[in-house]
Design a protein around this motif. Structure first.
Motif, short mmCIF file in Angstrom:
data_model
loop_
_atom_site.label_atom_id
_atom_site.label_comp_id
_atom_site.label_asym_id
_atom_site.label_seq_id
_atom_site.Cartn_x
_atom_site.Cartn_y
_atom_site.Cartn_z
N MET A 184 -29.94 93.70 12.47
CA MET A 184 -30.44 92.21 13.08
C MET A 184 -31.46 92.04 11.98
SD MET A 184 -32.38 91.60 16.97
CE MET A 184 -33.95 92.55 16.12
N LEU A 185 -31.35 90.75 11.20
CA LEU A 185 -32.44 90.13 10.37
C LEU A 185 -33.30 89.31 11.57
CD1 LEU A 185 -33.06 89.42 7.69
CD2 LEU A 185 -31.66 87.46 7.83
N SER A 186 -34.52 90.07 11.67
CA SER A 186 -35.53 89.76 12.29
C SER A 186 -36.11 88.43 11.83
CB SER A 186 -36.58 90.56 12.74
OG SER A 186 -36.03 92.00 13.64
N LYS A 187 -36.54 88.61 10.74
CA LYS A 187 -37.28 87.46 10.00
C LYS A 187 -37.11 87.53 8.50
CE LYS A 187 -41.86 85.60 9.68
NZ LYS A 187 -43.42 85.50 10.16
N VAL A 188 -37.15 86.27 7.86
CA VAL A 188 -37.08 86.00 6.53
C VAL A 188 -38.47 85.58 6.04
CG1 VAL A 188 -35.91 85.19 4.41
CG2 VAL A 188 -34.76 85.60 6.40
N PHE A 189 -39.08 86.34 5.23
CA PHE A 189 -40.51 85.92 4.49
C PHE A 189 -39.97 85.08 3.21
CE2 PHE A 189 -41.02 89.43 7.30
CZ PHE A 189 -42.54 89.06 7.87
N HIS A 190 -40.92 84.15 2.66
CA HIS A 190 -40.54 83.31 1.68
C HIS A 190 -41.98 83.21 0.83
CE1 HIS A 190 -40.69 79.29 -0.49
NE2 HIS A 190 -39.41 79.83 -0.70
N ASP A 191 -41.71 83.13 -0.44
CA ASP A 191 -42.65 82.73 -1.26
C ASP A 191 -42.14 81.72 -2.34
OD1 ASP A 191 -45.16 83.86 -0.59
OD2 ASP A 191 -44.29 85.62 -1.23
N ASP A 192 -42.89 80.96 -2.93
CA ASP A 192 -42.36 79.98 -4.14
C ASP A 192 -42.29 80.98 -5.44
OD1 ASP A 192 -42.23 77.83 -2.63
OD2 ASP A 192 -44.48 77.15 -3.19
N HIS A 193 -43.12 81.75 -5.50
CA HIS A 193 -42.93 82.67 -6.77
C HIS A 193 -42.82 84.27 -6.19
CE1 HIS A 193 -44.24 79.29 -8.90
NE2 HIS A 193 -45.40 79.13 -8.19
N GLY A 226 -47.33 86.17 -3.09
CA GLY A 226 -48.02 84.98 -2.47
C GLY A 226 -48.05 85.35 -0.87
N PRO A 227 -48.41 84.13 0.01
CA PRO A 227 -48.51 84.78 1.14
C PRO A 227 -47.42 85.34 1.92
CG PRO A 227 -48.50 82.41 0.62
CD PRO A 227 -48.39 82.85 -0.47
N GLY A 228 -45.98 84.90 1.60
CA GLY A 228 -44.99 85.75 2.27
C GLY A 228 -45.07 87.08 2.05
N MET A 229 -45.33 87.60 0.62
CA MET A 229 -45.42 88.81 0.33
C MET A 229 -46.56 89.54 1.27
SD MET A 229 -44.19 91.92 -0.66
CE MET A 229 -42.76 91.38 -1.99
N THR A 230 -47.60 89.03 1.16
CA THR A 230 -48.69 89.54 1.90
C THR A 230 -48.49 89.69 3.42
OG1 THR A 230 -50.37 88.23 0.31
CG2 THR A 230 -51.27 89.05 2.50
N GLU A 231 -47.87 88.47 4.08
CA GLU A 231 -47.40 88.61 5.50
C GLU A 231 -46.45 89.85 5.72
OE1 GLU A 231 -45.87 86.15 9.10
OE2 GLU A 231 -45.77 85.37 7.19
N LEU A 232 -45.58 89.80 4.85
CA LEU A 232 -44.45 91.01 4.89
C LEU A 232 -44.99 92.20 4.98
CD1 LEU A 232 -41.77 92.25 5.05
CD2 LEU A 232 -41.37 91.65 2.67
N LEU A 233 -45.99 92.57 4.02
CA LEU A 233 -46.41 93.81 3.75
C LEU A 233 -47.53 94.21 4.96
CD1 LEU A 233 -47.50 93.83 0.03
CD2 LEU A 233 -45.72 95.33 1.10
N GLU A 234 -48.12 93.16 5.57
CA GLU A 234 -48.90 93.66 6.91
C GLU A 234 -48.11 93.89 7.95
OE1 GLU A 234 -52.09 94.26 9.03
OE2 GLU A 234 -52.30 93.76 6.96
N THR A 235 -47.05 92.96 7.99
CA THR A 235 -45.94 93.15 9.28
C THR A 235 -45.48 94.72 8.90
OG1 THR A 235 -45.61 90.92 9.09
CG2 THR A 235 -43.86 92.40 10.25
N ILE A 247 -42.40 97.00 -2.23
CA ILE A 247 -42.22 97.17 -0.74
C ILE A 247 -42.03 98.64 -0.67
CG2 ILE A 247 -40.40 96.77 0.97
CD1 ILE A 247 -40.12 94.00 -0.46
N GLU A 248 -41.15 99.60 -1.07
CA GLU A 248 -40.86 101.01 -0.93
C GLU A 248 -42.47 101.66 -1.04
OE1 GLU A 248 -37.96 101.43 -3.72
OE2 GLU A 248 -36.34 101.07 -2.34
N ARG A 249 -43.47 101.20 -1.91
CA ARG A 249 -44.62 101.90 -1.68
C ARG A 249 -45.33 101.80 -0.51
NH1 ARG A 249 -45.60 99.78 -7.21
NH2 ARG A 249 -46.69 97.98 -6.28
N SER A 250 -45.09 100.79 0.31
CA SER A 250 -45.28 100.63 1.79
C SER A 250 -44.75 101.79 2.70
CB SER A 250 -45.21 99.29 2.11
OG SER A 250 -44.06 99.17 2.83
N GLY A 251 -43.95 102.43 2.37
CA GLY A 251 -43.15 103.36 3.05
C GLY A 251 -41.79 102.75 3.67
#
Length: 102
Positions: A39-48, A52-61, A86-90
């Motif tokens: 189940m694809l729950s959410k897709v995070f996005h960044d322009d670069h 960006g804010p998408g990666m920051t939000e993803l890592l926090e999530t 991402i893998e460094r986050s576990g």
């Protein structure tokens, strides 16, 4: 239709949000994760890619939720660096094949 029992995954894409490639990448993530039975729950996005804010939000999530993996649609040097971050986050990071079965 409920998605009870399906492993939950997040997606991460990058590039201009109004581009055709962005839309195609999101469609690819949706189709591939469905094919895997996830189940694809959410897709995070960044322009670069990756910083960006998408990666920051993803890592926090990822720090606060239980998710099977993160999937990214592009196999390039950015995808490899993003996967390592991402893998460094576990959490596992999977790169979606460029072609999926029709």
């Amino acid at each position: 239709m409920k998605n009870v029992g399906k492993p939950r995954v997040y997606g991460y894409v990058w590039g201009p949000a109004d581009s055709t490639v962005h839309s195609e990448n999101q469609d690819l993530l949706t189709a591939w994760t469905f094919e895997q039975g996830w189940m694809l729950s959410k897709v995070f996005h960044d322009d670069h890619p990756g910083f960006g804010p998408g990666m920051t939000e993803l890592l926090e999530t990822l720090r606060t939720t239980d998710v099977h993996a993160v999937v990214v649609p592009i196999r390039d040097r950015y995808a490899r660096a993003i996967a390592r971050r991402i893998e460094r986050s576990g959490t596992s990071c999977l790169v979606v094949p460029n072609q999926i079965r029709a």
